[in-house]
Design a protein around this motif. Structure first.
Motif, mmCIF file in Angstrom:
data_model
loop_
_atom_site.group_PDB
_atom_site.id
_atom_site.type_symbol
_atom_site.label_atom_id
_atom_site.label_comp_id
_atom_site.label_asym_id
_atom_site.label_seq_id
_atom_site.Cartn_x
_atom_site.Cartn_y
_atom_site.Cartn_z
ATOM 1 N N LEU A 119 0.845 -1.201 0.000
ATOM 2 C CA LEU A 119 0.000 0.000 0.000
ATOM 3 C C LEU A 119 0.879 1.249 0.000
ATOM 4 C CD1 LEU A 119 -2.732 1.504 0.320
ATOM 5 C CD2 LEU A 119 -2.374 1.340 2.794
ATOM 6 N N HIS A 120 1.881 1.266 0.857
ATOM 7 C CA HIS A 120 2.763 2.429 0.964
ATOM 8 C C HIS A 120 3.419 2.750 -0.377
ATOM 9 C CE1 HIS A 120 6.182 4.544 3.416
ATOM 10 N NE2 HIS A 120 5.337 5.400 2.867
ATOM 11 N N LEU A 121 3.906 1.719 -1.043
ATOM 12 C CA LEU A 121 4.547 1.919 -2.342
ATOM 13 C C LEU A 121 3.553 2.454 -3.374
ATOM 14 C CD1 LEU A 121 6.790 -1.290 -2.528
ATOM 15 C CD2 LEU A 121 7.558 1.078 -2.220
ATOM 16 N N ALA A 122 2.319 1.937 -3.341
ATOM 17 C CA ALA A 122 1.298 2.395 -4.289
ATOM 18 C C ALA A 122 0.959 3.865 -4.058
ATOM 19 C CB ALA A 122 0.039 1.535 -4.163
ATOM 20 N N VAL A 123 0.858 4.256 -2.793
ATOM 21 C CA VAL A 123 0.545 5.646 -2.460
ATOM 22 C C VAL A 123 1.687 6.566 -2.907
ATOM 23 C CG1 VAL A 123 0.184 7.260 -0.548
ATOM 24 C CG2 VAL A 123 -0.999 5.057 -0.549
ATOM 25 N N THR A 176 -10.494 -4.518 5.204
ATOM 26 C CA THR A 176 -11.569 -5.490 5.403
ATOM 27 C C THR A 176 -11.327 -6.365 6.619
ATOM 28 O OG1 THR A 176 -11.887 -5.552 3.007
ATOM 29 C CG2 THR A 176 -12.956 -7.282 4.289
ATOM 30 N N LEU A 177 -12.379 -6.546 7.389
ATOM 31 C CA LEU A 177 -12.373 -7.480 8.514
ATOM 32 C C LEU A 177 -13.303 -8.630 8.122
ATOM 33 C CD1 LEU A 177 -12.730 -6.387 12.265
ATOM 34 C CD2 LEU A 177 -13.410 -8.627 11.432
ATOM 35 N N GLY A 178 -12.706 -9.669 7.493
ATOM 36 C CA GLY A 178 -13.493 -10.808 7.043
ATOM 37 C C GLY A 178 -13.809 -10.738 5.561
ATOM 38 N N THR A 179 -12.803 -10.988 4.713
ATOM 39 C CA THR A 179 -13.010 -10.890 3.267
ATOM 40 C C THR A 179 -13.973 -11.971 2.772
ATOM 41 O OG1 THR A 179 -11.069 -12.282 2.859
ATOM 42 C CG2 THR A 179 -10.731 -9.892 2.876
ATOM 43 N N THR A 180 -14.556 -11.713 1.605
ATOM 44 C CA THR A 180 -15.592 -12.611 1.087
ATOM 45 C C THR A 180 -15.051 -13.995 0.763
ATOM 46 O OG1 THR A 180 -16.815 -10.732 0.187
ATOM 47 C CG2 THR A 180 -17.317 -12.900 -0.730
ATOM 48 N N SER A 181 -13.904 -14.069 0.116
ATOM 49 C CA SER A 181 -13.402 -15.370 -0.335
ATOM 50 C C SER A 181 -12.876 -16.230 0.800
ATOM 51 C CB SER A 181 -12.315 -15.175 -1.390
ATOM 52 O OG SER A 181 -12.854 -14.617 -2.565
ATOM 53 N N THR A 182 -12.145 -15.610 1.758
ATOM 54 C CA THR A 182 -11.452 -16.417 2.765
ATOM 55 C C THR A 182 -11.611 -15.921 4.203
ATOM 56 O OG1 THR A 182 -9.410 -15.114 2.557
ATOM 57 C CG2 THR A 182 -9.668 -17.006 1.068
ATOM 58 N N THR A 183 -12.370 -14.858 4.428
ATOM 59 C CA THR A 183 -12.543 -14.197 5.738
ATOM 60 C C THR A 183 -11.216 -13.716 6.319
ATOM 61 O OG1 THR A 183 -12.482 -16.189 7.175
ATOM 62 C CG2 THR A 183 -14.620 -15.553 6.240
ATOM 63 N N SER A 184 -10.297 -13.306 5.476
ATOM 64 C CA SER A 184 -9.042 -12.722 5.937
ATOM 65 C C SER A 184 -9.306 -11.383 6.620
ATOM 66 C CB SER A 184 -8.089 -12.507 4.763
ATOM 67 O OG SER A 184 -7.739 -13.739 4.171
ATOM 68 N N VAL A 185 -8.384 -10.993 7.492
ATOM 69 C CA VAL A 185 -8.520 -9.736 8.233
ATOM 70 C C VAL A 185 -7.300 -8.876 7.943
ATOM 71 C CG1 VAL A 185 -8.730 -8.658 10.506
ATOM 72 C CG2 VAL A 185 -9.877 -10.848 10.046
ATOM 73 N N ASP A 186 -7.535 -7.729 7.327
ATOM 74 C CA ASP A 186 -6.425 -6.823 7.020
ATOM 75 C C ASP A 186 -5.847 -6.240 8.312
ATOM 76 O OD1 ASP A 186 -6.616 -7.149 4.269
ATOM 77 O OD2 ASP A 186 -8.054 -5.507 4.030
ATOM 78 N N PRO A 187 -4.531 -5.989 8.343
ATOM 79 C CA PRO A 187 -3.889 -5.437 9.548
ATOM 80 C C PRO A 187 -4.216 -3.954 9.707
ATOM 81 C CG PRO A 187 -2.278 -5.675 7.784
ATOM 82 C CD PRO A 187 -3.562 -6.247 7.260
ATOM 83 N N LEU A 188 -5.207 -3.647 10.511
ATOM 84 C CA LEU A 188 -5.727 -2.286 10.585
ATOM 85 C C LEU A 188 -4.694 -1.277 11.073
ATOM 86 C CD1 LEU A 188 -9.324 -2.855 12.035
ATOM 87 C CD2 LEU A 188 -8.553 -2.857 9.652
ATOM 88 N N ARG A 189 -3.958 -1.619 12.116
ATOM 89 C CA ARG A 189 -3.072 -0.619 12.716
ATOM 90 C C ARG A 189 -2.019 -0.104 11.729
ATOM 91 N NH1 ARG A 189 -2.755 1.452 17.413
ATOM 92 N NH2 ARG A 189 -4.159 -0.098 18.328
ATOM 93 N N PRO A 190 -1.204 -0.962 11.114
ATOM 94 C CA PRO A 190 -0.209 -0.422 10.174
ATOM 95 C C PRO A 190 -0.826 0.248 8.954
ATOM 96 C CG PRO A 190 -0.205 -2.834 10.135
ATOM 97 C CD PRO A 190 -1.053 -2.424 11.293
ATOM 98 N N LEU A 191 -1.968 -0.261 8.470
ATOM 99 C CA LEU A 191 -2.629 0.377 7.327
ATOM 100 C C LEU A 191 -3.097 1.777 7.690
ATOM 101 C CD1 LEU A 191 -4.727 -2.620 5.914
ATOM 102 C CD2 LEU A 191 -2.631 -1.651 4.934
ATOM 103 N N CYS A 192 -3.669 1.915 8.890
ATOM 104 C CA CYS A 192 -4.154 3.231 9.337
ATOM 105 C C CYS A 192 -3.005 4.207 9.551
ATOM 106 C CB CYS A 192 -4.975 3.083 10.614
ATOM 107 S SG CYS A 192 -6.606 2.338 10.376
#
Length: 510
Positions: free
Chosen positions: A237-241, A257-273
C-alpha cells in the motif's frame, strides 16, 4: 371544461366494500400469513436448498396482466406455494452454507413487522422522533457491545446510522471524503483522486467509487499473497501511495476489510491506518460479515487499530439475526458526513432542526426517505440479550471447527486457508487428483474438478455451497450461520460432499 362529479354516498359505499387498511381484515389476513410462514419453516428441509427452476419459468405460470377484480388471500397463498416457493433459494434453510449467512430470527421478523406496520417515513426527527432517537440509542448500544472506541459513539462525538447495505455505507463515506478533499484542492482536480483496496476487497467498493465519480483508472488494487493469508500488505500500500503522489495523483480513500468474502481474511488495521494517516487518507473498515463476531471478546483483537480509522460498518442482516436490510455504519466525524449529504428544503424546516437539537438521518445517507430499521435491531437486542447473542455466534464458530475436523480426517481434501470465524475454505487435494489422472498436474484441471464437484452437490438440492477463486485457485466455501443449522446438519452436509466426491473420483467421471 367538464364538471367533477362527487358523490360522497357512493364513495363511502366503495370504501366500505374495499378498505385497504381495515384493522379486522388485517388481523385475519395477518394470522394467515404468520401461520403460512410458520408452516414454511417447519417444512423448509423438504425443499431443494438452491432453486432448481430454469430462467423464465415464472412467465409461463402467471397471467400476462394484473387482475381487474380482487382475489382472496387464500388463493394468493396457494399460488405462492405452487409457483413462488420452487423459485426461491432457501437462505434460512439449515442446509444453506453458501455466500455469507442471512441469519433470520423471530425477533428480527417481528421487528420488521412492526416497522412495516407503522410505515413511517423517518427522513428527519420531526417526521417520527422515535425512529431517529431509537436508532441513535441502538447504534450506541451496539458500538459498546463491539467495544468500539468511544470516538465512534454519539456519547464520544461520533455516531452511528443504519444504512441498507455495505455499498451504501461505502458510497456515503467516499462522497464525504471526496467533497472534503475537493473543498481543499478545488473541483478541477477531481480526476486526480485515488481509491485503494486489495484484490480481496469486496467488489461493492469498486461500484461505490464508480458511482461517486472516481476515475476507474484511479482505482488501485493491492495484490495479496497466500503467504500473508490474503491480507493487504502495508508495504505494498505504501509503495502504491508513493507512486500515485509521484504521478501527481491525490490519495483519497482506503477500504480495509475485517473478514473478506473469499477467505474471511482480516487486514492489519493498525499499520494500514498509520500509513493512511501520514498521507491524509480516509480509512473505512468493512466488517460486513465478521464484524458481528466482535461482540465476543475473543474476536475483538481483530479490531486492533480501528481507533485510527474514520468509519466502520457491519451488516447486522448477515450474522446478527436481523433481516435484510440492516447495515450499521459508525463514523468518528458526523459533521463531515452531513456536510456532504445534507439537503434542507423549505418543506422540511422545523424548529428542532433549526436549533440543532436533533439528528436528521436524511443527512447521513444517499436517499431522503428511510425506514424504521432500528425497531428490528432493538427487538433482537432486547429479545435475546448480549449473552445469548454471543453464544449463538460461538455456536456457529464451533460448528465450523467441527466441520474443519471432519475435513482433516479425510486426506483427499485440504483446508486452503486457516479458519478465523465460521467459514471453512477447502478443496479436493491436487495430490489426490494427480493419483487419479496425470491431467491434474495442471492447476486449471484441479480447478475444473472442484467446480464440477460444487455443481454436482448443488444440483442435488440437498445442500448449497458457493466458491471463490483466490490467487488463481478455485476453493469451496462452507459458511455456517443459518439460524436453524445444528451439528447434525453439518454432519449430513459432509456426507453429501463425500458422496459426490466419491462419485466423481471413482465412477469414471474425471
Amino acid at each position: 371544461m367538464g364538471t367533477l362529479n362527487i358523490n360522497p354516498e357512493i364513495d363511502d359505499q366503495f370504501f366500505n366494500s374495499i378498505n385497504p387498511l381495515d384493522p379486522e381484515e388485517f388481523r385475519r389476513q395477518g394470522h394467515k400469513i404468520v401461520n403460512f410462514l410458520a408452516d414454511y419453516y417447519q417444512n423448509i428441509e423438504q425443499y431443494p436448498v438452491c432453486s432448481q427452476v430454469n430462467p423464465g419459468y415464472l412467465q409461463k405460470l402467471v397471467p400476462n396482466s394484473a387482475p381487474n377484480h380482487p382475489e382472496p388471500l387464500e388463493k394468493i397463498l396457494e399460488d405462492v406455494k405452487r409457483d413462488m416457493i420452487p423459485g426461491i433459494t432457501h437462505w434460512q434453510s439449515p442446509n444453506f452454507f453458501a455466500y455469507f449467512p442471512s441469519s433470520g430470527s423471530t425477533a428480527g421478523f417481528l421487528g420488521e413487522m412492526l416497522s412495516v406496520g407503522f410505515n413511517v417515513v423517518g427522513f428527519n426527527w420531526i417526521s417520527s422522533p422515535a425512529a431517529t432517537e431509537l436508532e441513535s440509542i441502538v447504534m450506541d448500544w451496539f458500538g459498546k457491545m463491539l467495544n468500539l472506541p468511544h470516538c465512534y459513539l454519539f456519547s464520544g462525538g461520533g455516531g452511528g446510522v443504519l444504512q441498507g447495505t455495505t455499498c451504501e455505507a461505502m458510497l456515503c463515506t467516499i462522497v464525504t471524503v471526496r467533497d472534503q478533499m475537493l473543498r481543499k484542492i478545488g473541483r478541477e482536480n477531481f480526476c486526480k483522486l485515488v481509491v485503494y483496496g486489495s484484490d480481496q476487497t469486496h467488489f461493492s467498493l469498486k461500484k461505490a467509487a464508480h458511482i461517486a465519480g472516481i476515475d476507474p483508472e484511479n482505482f488501485r488494487v493491492i495484490p495479496t499473497t497466500k503467504a500473508n493469508e490474503y491480507t493487504m500488505c502495508p508495504k505494498s500500500l505504501h509503495l502504491a501511495v508513493l507512486n500515485d503522489i509521484k504521478e501527481g495523483n491525490i490519495p483519497l480513500f482506503l477500504c480495509a476489510t475485517l473478514g473478506t468474502t473469499s477467505t474471511t481474511s482480516v487486514d492489519p488495521l493498525r499499520p494500514l491506518c498509520e500509513i493512511a494517516k501520514t498521507f491524509g487518507i480516509w480509512v473505512h473498515v468493512d466488517a460486513a460479515y465478521a464484524g458481528s463476531a466482535c461482540i465476543c471478546p475473543e474476536f475483538q483483537h481483530f479490531l486492533d487499530g480501528v481507533e485510527n480509522a474514520n468509519s466502520f460498518s457491519l451488516n447486522a442482516h448477515k450474522w446478527f439475526f436481523s433481516t435484510l436490510d440492516c447495515c450499521c455504519l459508525w463514523v468518528k466525524d458526523p459533521s463531515a458526513l452531513t456536510k456532504a449529504l445534507s439537503t434542507n428544503p423549505e418543506c422540511l424546516r422545523n424548529k428542532a432542526t433549526e436549533l440543532n437539537q436533533v439528528i436528521d438521518y436524511k443527512d447521513w445517507q444517499i436517499a431522503l426517505s428511510r425506514r424504521f430499521r432500528a425497531l428490528k435491531l432493538w427487538l433482537v437486542l432486547r429479545s435475546y440479550g448480549v449473552t445469548n447473542l454471543r453464544n449463538l455466534i460461538r455456536s456457529h464458530v464451533n460448528m465450523a471447527k467441527h466441520f474443519e475436523g471432519l475435513i482433516a480426517m479425510d486426506t483427499r481434501f485440504e483446508i486452503f486457508v486457516p479458519r478465523k470465524f465460521a467459514m471453512v475454505c477447502f478443496r479436493i487435494s491436487p495430490l489426490v487428483l494427480c493419483r487419479v489422472s496425470t491431467k491434474f498436474d495442471h492447476e486449471e484441471e484441479v480447478n475444473k474438478f472442484n467446480a464440477k464437484l460444487v455443481e454436482s452437490i448443488n444440483s442435488s438440492g440437498k445442500i448449497y455451497l458457493t466458491h471463490g477463486v483466490v490467487g488463481g485457485t478455485y476453493i469451496i466455501r462452507f459458511a455456517i450461520g443459518a439460524s436453524l443449522t445444528h451439528y447434525w446438519h453439518v454432519d449430513i452436509a459432509w456426507k453429501v460432499i463425500q458422496d459426490h466426491a466419491n462419485a466423481l473420483l471413482y465412477q469414471g467421471s474425471v
